[in-house]
Write a protein that holds these residues in place. Sequence first.
Motif, PDB file in Angstrom:
ATOM      1  N   GLY A  70       0.840  -1.185   0.000  1.00 14.10           N
ATOM      2  CA  GLY A  70       0.000   0.000   0.000  1.00 14.10           C
ATOM      3  C   GLY A  70       0.879   1.240   0.000  1.00 14.10           C
ATOM      4  N   SER A  71       0.271   2.402   0.160  1.00 15.61           N
ATOM      5  CA  SER A  71       1.062   3.634   0.161  1.00 15.61           C
ATOM      6  C   SER A  71       0.341   4.718   0.949  1.00 15.61           C
ATOM      7  N   VAL A  72       1.122   5.648   1.450  1.00 22.31           N
ATOM      8  CA  VAL A  72       0.599   6.896   1.994  1.00 22.31           C
ATOM      9  C   VAL A  72       1.515   8.003   1.485  1.00 22.31           C
ATOM     10  N   ARG A  73       0.912   9.110   1.058  1.00 21.84           N
ATOM     11  CA  ARG A  73       1.664  10.215   0.465  1.00 21.84           C
ATOM     12  C   ARG A  73       1.255  11.518   1.131  1.00 21.84           C
ATOM     13  N   TRP A  74       2.259  12.298   1.482  1.00 20.73           N
ATOM     14  CA  TRP A  74       1.957  13.560   2.153  1.00 20.73           C
ATOM     15  C   TRP A  74       3.084  14.556   1.917  1.00 20.73           C
ATOM     16  N   LYS A  75       2.814  15.802   2.294  1.00 19.63           N
ATOM     17  CA  LYS A  75       3.780  16.884   2.139  1.00 19.63           C
ATOM     18  C   LYS A  75       4.300  17.319   3.506  1.00 19.63           C
ATOM     19  N   VAL A  76       5.549  17.757   3.516  1.00 14.28           N
ATOM     20  CA  VAL A  76       6.167  18.346   4.700  1.00 14.28           C
ATOM     21  C   VAL A  76       6.684  19.733   4.308  1.00 14.28           C
TER      22      VAL A  76
END
Length: 383
Positions: A180-186
């Motif tokens: 699976g995946s999780v994508r986010w910004k910092v």
Amino acid sequence: MDESTRLLADLVAIPSVNPMGRPVSGPEYFEGRIGAYLEDWFQQAGISTVRQAVAPGRSNILVRYEAPGSSAPTILLDVHQDTVPVDGMTIPPFEPRVEAGRLYGRGSCDVKAGMAAMLLAFRRLCYERPKGSASVILACTVDEEYTHLGSDKLAETQKGIDLAVVAEPTKLDVVPWHKGSVRWKVRTKGVACHSSTPERGANAIYRMAKVVDALEAHAEELSRSVPHPKLGPPSLSVGRIDGGRSVNVVPDWCEIEIDRRLLPGETWEEAVERARACVASQVVDPSVVEFEPPWGRMPALETPLGPWLEPLTKAVEAATGRAPALVGVPYGTDAGPLGQVGIPAIVFGPGDIAQAHTRDEWIELDQVALAVEAYYRIALALG
């Protein structure tokens, strides 16, 4: 051209580009045109469709085949309508070309070859109504390439499914496991000032460099963690960076985007928190670092091998002349949201993922013809 090649060429010629969150517009974007084509194709075949609204202007297209008899199990065939963008392609993306047994064009491999095969297998079921087959729902979903809104909606609304078969390029092998995946910004915050006096400001890019160093160390740690027997270890990658306003201004902001691949059993919340803790332990002032809420979450897939396995693999072998391997893959699919709500799901389709999303995307036409027969035989074998 044979029928499967003609149908695939028609599908490739219709742009259905997922803008992937970019502020773009035009007739080549989103799934409206391909959805209209599918409704017309089914209508010409005498098959009623259901339009399942997912987002403004974006709808899943569903059709159903009821097998003779009331006790037949139900199979869900799932295939997505959208493609990735065409930036950097070296061939005309929407001018399908057949050469040396291959068809070239955007979406030919991912996943309009699987779509053509499922359409023809489903129509054959409706026309022939073979005894002993399963009932079949065919769902053509939207937004698989970005935030999988279509499969989320499908997972919420479909009940009583005994097995889902999701079309993706698997080289006609069977995939019960995927990451699976999780994508986010910092973002890092700074203080802007004239670049001739940088000591008066605080450089957000320098601050981000420390964040990236911490995430690189975390990615290395993940690579050494206990691997899944079919999928290997989890992973993390920083895939995009942006920041600053002008070369002569000390930047007061910087932003990166992270892709974290999940193993079965991991949650996206745990993955983000582990990354956050790693950054906080190595950055002097964590208050200048902001983790934005994830914009993309795809569940991992781990389907228990059950009574469906033997008839399915025998059906594929009968169609293709080769016993399919059972493999795990590192990418995510519509099977993730389906499996998350308890629907047994596998991924199976023509083509090789190595050709997906490429600058000269193509599909071996022999695999498309084999997939038509395989999907049809799967419906027969699981009845």
